[in-house]
Design a protein around this motif. Structure first.
Motif, PDB file in Angstrom:
ATOM      1  N   VAL A   1       0.871  -1.164   0.000  1.00  0.00           N
ATOM      2  CA  VAL A   1       0.000   0.000   0.000  1.00  0.00           C
ATOM      3  C   VAL A   1       0.913   1.222   0.000  1.00  0.00           C
ATOM      4  O   VAL A   1       1.652   1.440   0.955  1.00  0.00           O
ATOM      5  CB  VAL A   1      -0.926   0.014   1.237  1.00  0.00           C
ATOM      6  CG1 VAL A   1      -1.779   1.255   1.247  1.00  0.00           C
ATOM      7  CG2 VAL A   1      -1.780  -1.250   1.264  1.00  0.00           C
ATOM      8  N   VAL A   2       0.879   1.974  -1.102  1.00  0.00           N
ATOM      9  CA  VAL A   2       1.733   3.150  -1.220  1.00  0.00           C
ATOM     10  C   VAL A   2       0.893   4.344  -1.642  1.00  0.00           C
ATOM     11  O   VAL A   2      -0.125   4.196  -2.315  1.00  0.00           O
ATOM     12  CB  VAL A   2       2.885   2.939  -2.229  1.00  0.00           C
ATOM     13  CG1 VAL A   2       3.825   1.850  -1.780  1.00  0.00           C
ATOM     14  CG2 VAL A   2       2.361   2.644  -3.609  1.00  0.00           C
ATOM     15  N   HIS A   3       1.310   5.499  -1.209  1.00  0.00           N
ATOM     16  CA  HIS A   3       0.635   6.724  -1.605  1.00  0.00           C
ATOM     17  C   HIS A   3       1.505   7.542  -2.550  1.00  0.00           C
ATOM     18  O   HIS A   3       1.117   8.626  -2.963  1.00  0.00           O
ATOM     19  CB  HIS A   3       0.253   7.542  -0.359  1.00  0.00           C
ATOM     20  CG  HIS A   3      -0.791   6.857   0.454  1.00  0.00           C
ATOM     21  ND1 HIS A   3      -0.481   6.093   1.553  1.00  0.00           N
ATOM     22  CD2 HIS A   3      -2.127   6.782   0.302  1.00  0.00           C
ATOM     23  CE1 HIS A   3      -1.594   5.595   2.050  1.00  0.00           C
ATOM     24  NE2 HIS A   3      -2.606   5.986   1.317  1.00  0.00           N
ATOM     25  N   ASP A   4       2.660   7.023  -2.878  1.00  0.00           N
ATOM     26  CA  ASP A   4       3.574   7.661  -3.823  1.00  0.00           C
ATOM     27  C   ASP A   4       3.269   7.088  -5.204  1.00  0.00           C
ATOM     28  O   ASP A   4       3.639   5.959  -5.526  1.00  0.00           O
ATOM     29  CB  ASP A   4       5.018   7.369  -3.407  1.00  0.00           C
ATOM     30  CG  ASP A   4       6.037   8.052  -4.290  1.00  0.00           C
ATOM     31  OD1 ASP A   4       5.764   8.286  -5.488  1.00  0.00           O
ATOM     32  OD2 ASP A   4       7.136   8.338  -3.778  1.00  0.00           O
ATOM     33  N   LEU A   5       2.552   7.857  -6.027  1.00  0.00           N
ATOM     34  CA  LEU A   5       2.115   7.371  -7.328  1.00  0.00           C
ATOM     35  C   LEU A   5       3.288   7.073  -8.253  1.00  0.00           C
ATOM     36  O   LEU A   5       3.230   6.124  -9.043  1.00  0.00           O
ATOM     37  CB  LEU A   5       1.165   8.375  -7.975  1.00  0.00           C
ATOM     38  CG  LEU A   5      -0.094   8.714  -7.179  1.00  0.00           C
ATOM     39  CD1 LEU A   5      -0.968   9.673  -7.966  1.00  0.00           C
ATOM     40  CD2 LEU A   5      -0.867   7.459  -6.809  1.00  0.00           C
ATOM     41  N   ALA A   6       4.355   7.855  -8.167  1.00  0.00           N
ATOM     42  CA  ALA A   6       5.526   7.610  -9.003  1.00  0.00           C
ATOM     43  C   ALA A   6       6.164   6.270  -8.650  1.00  0.00           C
ATOM     44  O   ALA A   6       6.559   5.509  -9.531  1.00  0.00           O
ATOM     45  CB  ALA A   6       6.532   8.743  -8.852  1.00  0.00           C
ATOM     46  N   LEU A   7       6.234   5.965  -7.380  1.00  0.00           N
ATOM     47  CA  LEU A   7       6.785   4.687  -6.932  1.00  0.00           C
ATOM     48  C   LEU A   7       5.917   3.540  -7.423  1.00  0.00           C
ATOM     49  O   LEU A   7       6.419   2.537  -7.946  1.00  0.00           O
ATOM     50  CB  LEU A   7       6.879   4.683  -5.397  1.00  0.00           C
ATOM     51  CG  LEU A   7       7.645   3.556  -4.747  1.00  0.00           C
ATOM     52  CD1 LEU A   7       9.112   3.602  -5.129  1.00  0.00           C
ATOM     53  CD2 LEU A   7       7.510   3.640  -3.236  1.00  0.00           C
ATOM     54  N   ALA A   8       4.619   3.680  -7.297  1.00  0.00           N
ATOM     55  CA  ALA A   8       3.699   2.644  -7.779  1.00  0.00           C
ATOM     56  C   ALA A   8       3.838   2.456  -9.283  1.00  0.00           C
ATOM     57  O   ALA A   8       3.863   1.326  -9.780  1.00  0.00           O
ATOM     58  CB  ALA A   8       2.262   3.005  -7.418  1.00  0.00           C
ATOM     59  N   ALA A   9       3.953   3.551 -10.023  1.00  0.00           N
ATOM     60  CA  ALA A   9       4.065   3.475 -11.481  1.00  0.00           C
ATOM     61  C   ALA A   9       5.347   2.765 -11.908  1.00  0.00           C
ATOM     62  O   ALA A   9       5.356   2.025 -12.884  1.00  0.00           O
ATOM     63  CB  ALA A   9       4.010   4.875 -12.084  1.00  0.00           C
TER      64      ALA A   9
ATOM     65  N   ILE B   1      -4.237  -0.562  -7.986  1.00  0.00           N
ATOM     66  CA  ILE B   1      -5.643  -0.342  -7.662  1.00  0.00           C
ATOM     67  C   ILE B   1      -5.756   1.079  -7.130  1.00  0.00           C
ATOM     68  O   ILE B   1      -5.076   1.443  -6.180  1.00  0.00           O
ATOM     69  CB  ILE B   1      -6.146  -1.364  -6.622  1.00  0.00           C
ATOM     70  CG1 ILE B   1      -6.077  -2.767  -7.216  1.00  0.00           C
ATOM     71  CG2 ILE B   1      -7.562  -1.018  -6.165  1.00  0.00           C
ATOM     72  CD1 ILE B   1      -6.393  -3.879  -6.253  1.00  0.00           C
ATOM     73  N   VAL B   2      -6.595   1.875  -7.772  1.00  0.00           N
ATOM     74  CA  VAL B   2      -6.815   3.259  -7.353  1.00  0.00           C
ATOM     75  C   VAL B   2      -8.179   3.321  -6.679  1.00  0.00           C
ATOM     76  O   VAL B   2      -9.168   2.808  -7.218  1.00  0.00           O
ATOM     77  CB  VAL B   2      -6.784   4.228  -8.558  1.00  0.00           C
ATOM     78  CG1 VAL B   2      -7.063   5.661  -8.102  1.00  0.00           C
ATOM     79  CG2 VAL B   2      -5.438   4.148  -9.275  1.00  0.00           C
ATOM     80  N   MET B   3      -8.206   3.937  -5.505  1.00  0.00           N
ATOM     81  CA  MET B   3      -9.452   4.065  -4.767  1.00  0.00           C
ATOM     82  C   MET B   3      -9.818   5.529  -4.603  1.00  0.00           C
ATOM     83  O   MET B   3      -8.950   6.383  -4.469  1.00  0.00           O
ATOM     84  CB  MET B   3      -9.336   3.393  -3.404  1.00  0.00           C
ATOM     85  CG  MET B   3      -9.082   1.902  -3.510  1.00  0.00           C
ATOM     86  SD  MET B   3      -9.017   1.093  -1.914  1.00  0.00           S
ATOM     87  CE  MET B   3     -10.749   1.122  -1.493  1.00  0.00           C
ATOM     88  N   ASP B   4     -11.110   5.793  -4.646  1.00  0.00           N
ATOM     89  CA  ASP B   4     -11.632   7.139  -4.439  1.00  0.00           C
ATOM     90  C   ASP B   4     -12.785   7.036  -3.459  1.00  0.00           C
ATOM     91  O   ASP B   4     -13.788   6.391  -3.741  1.00  0.00           O
ATOM     92  CB  ASP B   4     -12.101   7.728  -5.774  1.00  0.00           C
ATOM     93  CG  ASP B   4     -12.546   9.173  -5.665  1.00  0.00           C
ATOM     94  OD1 ASP B   4     -12.266   9.808  -4.623  1.00  0.00           O
ATOM     95  OD2 ASP B   4     -13.166   9.679  -6.616  1.00  0.00           O
TER      96      ASP B   4
END
Length: 79
Positions: A17-25, A32-35
Motif C-alpha cells: 500500500v503506497v501513496h507515492d504514485l511515481a513509486l507505484a508506477a 488499484i486506485v481508490m476514491d
C-alpha cells in the motif's frame, strides 16, 4: 522495492500500500486506485494512473514522464 520485485518474480505474492504514485508506477505490475473507499481502477500502472484519473481522484494536475522505461506521473505544481 527491488527486493519486493525479486520476491514477486520468484513466485511470491506482494501487496504494498503506497501513496507515492511515481513509486507505484515504476514498480507495480498492477495498481488499484481508490476514491472515497471505492475502487475506480484496477489495471497496469500506465492504465490505472492516467493523467485524467489522477486529476479526478486526487485533484492534481500531472504530466507523465518517462523514467527508466516507465511512465511516471509528476505533479505539474506543488501540492
Amino acid at each position: 522495492m527491488g527486493l519486493l520485485r525479486r520476491a514477486a518474480r520468484d513466485g511470491g505474492a506482494v501487496l504494498a500500500v503506497v501513496h507515492d504514485l511515481a513509486l507505484a508506477a515504476r514498480f507495480a505490475d498492477r495498481v488499484i486506485v481508490m476514491d472515497r473507499g471505492r475502487i475506480v481502477a484496477d489495471a497496469p500502472p500506465d492504465e490505472a494512473l492516467s493523467v485524467e484519473r489522477i486529476a479526478k481522484v486526487f485533484g492534481v494536475e500531472a504530466a507523465m514522464v518517462d523514467v527508466g522505461g516507465a511512465a511516471v506521473p509528476v505533479s505539474q505544481r506543488p501540492i
